[in-house]
Structure formats: structure tokens, C-alpha cells
Motif scaffolding. Structure first.
Motif, PDB file in Angstrom:
ATOM      1  N   ALA A 336       0.811  -1.219   0.000  1.00 28.79           N
ATOM      2  CA  ALA A 336       0.000   0.000   0.000  1.00 28.79           C
ATOM      3  C   ALA A 336       0.842   1.265   0.000  1.00 28.79           C
ATOM      4  N   THR A 337       0.159   2.388  -0.090  1.00 33.81           N
ATOM      5  CA  THR A 337       0.757   3.720  -0.023  1.00 33.81           C
ATOM      6  C   THR A 337       1.531   3.898   1.288  1.00 33.81           C
ATOM      7  N   GLY A 338       2.662   4.644   1.196  1.00 31.69           N
ATOM      8  CA  GLY A 338       3.432   4.936   2.397  1.00 31.69           C
ATOM      9  C   GLY A 338       4.445   3.870   2.763  1.00 31.69           C
ATOM     10  N   THR A 339       4.684   2.934   1.855  1.00 33.70           N
ATOM     11  CA  THR A 339       5.680   1.889   2.076  1.00 33.70           C
ATOM     12  C   THR A 339       6.825   2.085   1.092  1.00 33.70           C
ATOM     13  N   LYS A 340       7.994   1.508   1.397  1.00 34.16           N
ATOM     14  CA  LYS A 340       9.157   1.800   0.554  1.00 34.16           C
ATOM     15  C   LYS A 340      10.191   0.678   0.653  1.00 34.16           C
ATOM     16  N   ALA A 341      10.787   0.361  -0.500  1.00 33.26           N
ATOM     17  CA  ALA A 341      11.967  -0.505  -0.570  1.00 33.26           C
ATOM     18  C   ALA A 341      11.754  -1.858   0.095  1.00 33.26           C
ATOM     19  N   ASN A 342      10.614  -2.457  -0.200  1.00 33.12           N
ATOM     20  CA  ASN A 342      10.347  -3.819   0.234  1.00 33.12           C
ATOM     21  C   ASN A 342      10.588  -4.769  -0.934  1.00 33.12           C
ATOM     22  N   THR A 343      11.013  -5.988  -0.654  1.00 36.99           N
ATOM     23  CA  THR A 343      11.342  -6.954  -1.694  1.00 36.99           C
ATOM     24  C   THR A 343      10.299  -8.053  -1.752  1.00 36.99           C
ATOM     25  N   ILE A 344       9.760  -8.289  -2.961  1.00 36.73           N
ATOM     26  CA  ILE A 344       8.798  -9.361  -3.223  1.00 36.73           C
ATOM     27  C   ILE A 344       9.419 -10.246  -4.295  1.00 36.73           C
ATOM     28  N   ALA A 345       9.927 -11.395  -3.919  1.00 38.83           N
ATOM     29  CA  ALA A 345      10.728 -12.185  -4.854  1.00 38.83           C
ATOM     30  C   ALA A 345      10.469 -13.685  -4.701  1.00 38.83           C
ATOM     31  N   GLN A 346      10.491 -14.367  -5.839  1.00 38.21           N
ATOM     32  CA  GLN A 346      10.449 -15.826  -5.914  1.00 38.21           C
ATOM     33  C   GLN A 346       9.210 -16.432  -5.233  1.00 38.21           C
ATOM     34  N   ASN A 347       8.118 -15.693  -5.276  1.00 36.67           N
ATOM     35  CA  ASN A 347       6.860 -16.236  -4.785  1.00 36.67           C
ATOM     36  C   ASN A 347       6.118 -16.929  -5.924  1.00 36.67           C
ATOM     37  N   GLU A 348       5.313 -17.910  -5.586  1.00 35.20           N
ATOM     38  CA  GLU A 348       4.501 -18.608  -6.572  1.00 35.20           C
ATOM     39  C   GLU A 348       3.027 -18.348  -6.274  1.00 35.20           C
ATOM     40  N   ILE A 349       2.343 -17.731  -7.238  1.00 33.87           N
ATOM     41  CA  ILE A 349       0.958 -17.302  -7.054  1.00 33.87           C
ATOM     42  C   ILE A 349       0.095 -17.993  -8.094  1.00 33.87           C
ATOM     43  N   THR A 350      -0.933 -18.700  -7.629  1.00 30.00           N
ATOM     44  CA  THR A 350      -1.806 -19.444  -8.531  1.00 30.00           C
ATOM     45  C   THR A 350      -3.258 -19.073  -8.270  1.00 30.00           C
ATOM     46  N   ALA A 351      -3.959 -18.673  -9.318  1.00 30.69           N
ATOM     47  CA  ALA A 351      -5.415 -18.494  -9.295  1.00 30.69           C
ATOM     48  C   ALA A 351      -5.874 -17.511  -8.227  1.00 30.69           C
ATOM     49  N   SER A 352      -5.218 -16.345  -8.156  1.00 35.79           N
ATOM     50  CA  SER A 352      -5.707 -15.309  -7.244  1.00 35.79           C
ATOM     51  C   SER A 352      -7.027 -14.748  -7.774  1.00 35.79           C
ATOM     52  N   GLY A 353      -7.960 -14.452  -6.868  1.00 33.54           N
ATOM     53  CA  GLY A 353      -9.254 -13.936  -7.286  1.00 33.54           C
ATOM     54  C   GLY A 353      -9.163 -12.580  -7.940  1.00 33.54           C
ATOM     55  N   LYS A 354      -8.207 -11.762  -7.502  1.00 31.73           N
ATOM     56  CA  LYS A 354      -7.979 -10.447  -8.113  1.00 31.73           C
ATOM     57  C   LYS A 354      -6.568 -10.430  -8.708  1.00 31.73           C
ATOM     58  N   ASN A 355      -5.738  -9.500  -8.275  1.00 32.26           N
ATOM     59  CA  ASN A 355      -4.398  -9.390  -8.845  1.00 32.26           C
ATOM     60  C   ASN A 355      -3.413 -10.319  -8.135  1.00 32.26           C
ATOM     61  N   GLY A 356      -2.387 -10.706  -8.876  1.00 35.81           N
ATOM     62  CA  GLY A 356      -1.315 -11.460  -8.231  1.00 35.81           C
ATOM     63  C   GLY A 356      -0.580 -10.583  -7.233  1.00 35.81           C
ATOM     64  N   ILE A 365      10.954  -3.700  -4.761  1.00 38.90           N
ATOM     65  CA  ILE A 365      11.754  -4.569  -5.618  1.00 38.90           C
ATOM     66  C   ILE A 365      10.956  -5.844  -5.864  1.00 38.90           C
ATOM     67  N   VAL A 366      10.626  -6.096  -7.121  1.00 42.14           N
ATOM     68  CA  VAL A 366       9.770  -7.231  -7.474  1.00 42.14           C
ATOM     69  C   VAL A 366      10.513  -8.047  -8.532  1.00 42.14           C
ATOM     70  N   LYS A 367      10.815  -9.305  -8.211  1.00 39.77           N
ATOM     71  CA  LYS A 367      11.580 -10.083  -9.174  1.00 39.77           C
ATOM     72  C   LYS A 367      11.335 -11.576  -9.018  1.00 39.77           C
ATOM     73  N   ALA A 368      11.368 -12.264 -10.137  1.00 42.69           N
ATOM     74  CA  ALA A 368      11.360 -13.734 -10.210  1.00 42.69           C
ATOM     75  C   ALA A 368      10.173 -14.373  -9.513  1.00 42.69           C
ATOM     76  N   ASN A 369       9.021 -13.695  -9.560  1.00 49.73           N
ATOM     77  CA  ASN A 369       7.804 -14.317  -9.060  1.00 49.73           C
ATOM     78  C   ASN A 369       7.117 -15.087 -10.187  1.00 49.73           C
ATOM     79  N   LYS A 370       6.490 -16.194  -9.871  1.00 44.89           N
ATOM     80  CA  LYS A 370       5.759 -16.978 -10.848  1.00 44.89           C
ATOM     81  C   LYS A 370       4.263 -16.797 -10.580  1.00 44.89           C
TER      82      LYS A 370
END
Length: 390
Positions: A336-356, A365-370
Motif C-alpha cells: 500500500a501507499t506509504g511503504t518503501k523498498a520492500n522486496t517481493i521475490a520468488q513467490n509462486e501465485i496461482t489463481a488469485s481472485g484479483k491481482n497477483g 523490488i519485485v523479481k522472479a515471481n511466478k
């Protein structure tokens, strides 16, 4: 092993699968705290906890069950009622339906707009009153209502307990091999207990505007537990440092399964199995925390990171890595708004109802998520500039 633990272990050997009185468990805990630490070993059985076990200024204390599935600490059914019709301010009684568990002298939390909050400058989403008497379809009050109560308003016990509450300058508390049951049953209405009705609630002293105002709870470890049926959070941490939640199964919580809240830092949630919870893991004003290797199955939202307080440096440096998400009803990961420099990496997301993954804030930092079969977009950027390499 401390003296108190030896006594309880002996009791367990003689009385396996028998419930212990809450006061007796609390007495052993208090003895261990007074002795400077030790083990309290809980025998198999369903142990009803009506008032909540309290650990204050505990050091090097371990609470462990002899069998994780058979050693159950359980809250009683939640006390609640639903308002029928609209009750005006000034009334001294509230017509209700489905009333359960209220007693004279109880403080009631009425989940309708109340007085202005000094921090948000908005009406608080509740106001309080005290029970004078209880009838089948009416709650008599000891003073006139200050605010109205709309029809269908949830009314519940303001002082409802948490199963285990950890306060003060507690350090190196370990909770292991227990089933912690919040008492929620089929047919109960939706109740979000927030800081009540949690399985484990740990908090140092803090203020929204001043920040931490006393020692943080430090080095809390929760491992190999089953946490279930909570109207509040499974585990809620406020102003806590270096906590670990590892290898737990958390299921059927009306609120967050794991909550890293105001001023919690350097804490980790790893290798947990989380299912059928409103939110799997929430990070709110948490920094430099790790959420890794967890499984999220059919939750409302998988992981939610957001800001409430305005202190600099909050909501930064968190790592969300190598988790799996299957069939979340909403977004799998939302930042969300007001956050900074968090890393989201190498997660596996399947069939989310909305956005991955949905991104706000800055410099995430967002990298290598499936990400496969999202109901909306694999990655949605709402605001900010981010480092994305998928």
C-alpha cells in the motif's frame, strides 16, 4: 528444568488427557516468571481458558504441550448480540437478537460510530456501555446511550480475552507444541476481534504518535503449534523485536492469521501453513521483517503491507520471498501507499481472485515471481516507481 515445570509434568503423567483449571496453569506460569525462567509443560486435554493467560515481564520461559494435537488451550464461546431495530441515543436498553454470554457488569463494545478519535479525527467505529441486567431479547444498561445503535449492529464484550497475552519487558518466551483454539464455532456471526480474541497477543508499550514508549517484547518464538478458530488474529505482535513464528498451522481465523503490527521489527514468519483466514500475513508499520517459505491456501488476501503511523522508516526493508499462494479470494500480495523498498521475490501465485501483486508506495523490488491464472492482472502498479524484473 525449573521446579514449577517438574510439578506440572508429574501432574500430566498422573492425569493424562484431563483438563487443568486455568488458575492452575496461570500459577505455574507465574512461578516460572518469578523464578527467572523455566518450562511449563501442559498435559494433553482440552483446557478451557476463560480469562486469558498473562505473561508479564517473562524471561526465558518455555510453555510447551506434550502433544501438539492433543494439548488444547481453548477460549469459551464468544459473548455477543445483534441489535434489532434502531436504538436512539439516550436509551437505557437495547433490543437484541441472538444474545449470548452477557452478564451484569460487563462492558459492551457497540460497533457503531462513537466519539471522535484524536489521532484519525474521525468517529471511532465503536462506543462503550455497561450491562445492568440481561433479559432474553433486551440488554438493560447502567447509563443512557451516548450514541445511537443502528439495526443489526454487532455488540460484544469489550474485555474479551486473548488466549495468551505477553506484555512488558518479556524476552525469550517460547510457545511450542500446542493447539490454540479461539472458540469460534459454526453459526457464529462474523466478528473481527482485532486485538481481542487472539490466540497469542504480544505487545510492548507504544503510542501512535510517540512510537515505542517502553521496552519491546523481544525474541518471542512460536513453533509447531496449531492455531485455529480465532475471531481475532492467530498471532498479533505490537512493538515486538526479533520474534519467530515457524512451522505452525493457522486456520479459520476471522482476522489476520499473523499480524506484524505497529513498530514490530526484525521478526520472521517462516514455513507456516495458513488456510481459510481473512488475511494470511499483515505487516502494518513493520520494518525489516521476513515472510518466507509459507503456504497460503484459500485466504481472503495473502499478504498485506500498509501504513498507519507516520514515523519515518516504517514499512521499509521487509522481505516477502519464496511463499506459495493458491486461490486467494482477493489479491495474493498487496503493498500500500506509504511503504518503501520492500522486496517481493520468488513467490509462486496461482489463481488469485484479483491481482497477483498490487503495488503502491515507492521503490519496491519485485523479481522472479511466478504468477499464473490471476483473476485480474499478474502485477498491477497503482502508484510509484519500482524495480520490477519478472
Amino acid at each position: 528444568m525449573k521446579f514449577s515445570a517438574l510439578l506440572l509434568l508429574f501432574f500430566a503423567a498422573l492425569h493424562s488427557a484431563h483438563a487443568l483449571p486455568e488458575a492452575e496453569i496461570q500459577r505455574y506460569i507465574d512461578e516460572a516468571i518469578k523464578a527467572g525462567g523455566g518450562e511449563v509443560i501442559i498435559p494433553p486435554g482440552v483446557h478451557l481458558i476463560e480469562h486469558g493467560l498473562v505473561l508479564k515481564d517473562a524471561k526465558k520461559l518455555r510453555i510447551i504441550g506434550l502433544d501438539a494435537e492433543e494439548t488444547i488451550l481453548k477460549l469459551p464461546p464468544v459473548a455477543y448480540a445483534l441489535a434489532t431495530g434502531t436504538t436512539a441515543a439516550g436509551a437505557t436498553s437495547i433490543p437484541v437478537s441472538a444474545q449470548r454470554g452477557f452478564k451484569p457488569g460487563m462492558r459492551l463494545k457497540i460497533e457503531a460510530d462513537g466519539e471522535l478519535d484524536s489521532f484519525t479525527k474521525k468517529p471511532r467505529p465503536y462506543h462503550l456501555t455497561i450491562v445492568k441486567a440481561v433479559e432474553k431479547n433486551t440488554i438493560q444498561l447502567d447509563a443512557p446511550l451516548k450514541f445511537p445503535v443502528p439495526a443489526a449492529t454487532m455488540i460484544r464484550h469489550e474485555d474479551a480475552p486473548n488466549l495468551i497475552e505477553i506484555r512488558g519487558a518479556s524476552e525469550e518466551v517460547r510457545i511450542e507444541k500446542l493447539t490454540l483454539d479461539g472458540g469460534r464455532a459454526d453459526g457464529d456471526p462474523p466478528i473481527r476481534g482485532h486485538a481481542q480474541l487472539c490466540a497469542i497477543f504480544a505487545s510492548g508499550m507504544y503510542d501512535y504518535e510517540k512510537g515505542p514508549t517502553g521496552p519491546k517484547v523481544k525474541k518471542l518464538r512460536i513453533a509447531r503449534c496449531y492455531i485455529q478458530n480465532c475471531h481475532g488474529r492467530g498471532v498479533a505482535l505490537y512493538s515486538v523485536e526479533s520474534a519467530e513464528i515457524d512451522g505452525c498451522t493457522i486456520r479459520d481465523t476471522s482476522d489476520e492469521a499473523i499480524d506484524f503490527d505497529h513498530f514490530t521489527e526484525k521478526s520472521v514468519a517462516t514455513h507456516n501453513h495458513i488456510t481459510r483466514s481473512l488475511i494470511g500475513v499483515e505487516l502494518n508499520d513493520a520494518s525489516n521483517c521476513l515472510v518466507a517459505g509459507n503456504e497460503f491456501l484459500t485466504c481472503g488476501t495473502g499478504i498485506n503491507l500498509w501504513r498507519w503511523c507516520k514515523h519515518p522508516g516504517l514499512n521499509e526493508g521487509n522481505l516477502i520471498v519464496k511463499n506459495s499462494f493458491d486461490r486467494t479470494q482477493g489479491n495474493a500480495i498487496q503493498i500500500a501507499t506509504g511503504t518503501k523498498a520492500n522486496t517481493i521475490a520468488q513467490n509462486e501465485i496461482t489463481a488469485s481472485g484479483k491481482n497477483g501483486i498490487i503495488l503502491s508506495g515507492e521503490a519496491q523490488i519485485v523479481k522472479a515471481n511466478k504468477i499464473t491464472a490471476s483473476g485480474m492482472k499478474p502485477i498491477l502498479i497503482q502508484e510509484g516507481n519500482h524495480d520490477i524484473s519478472e
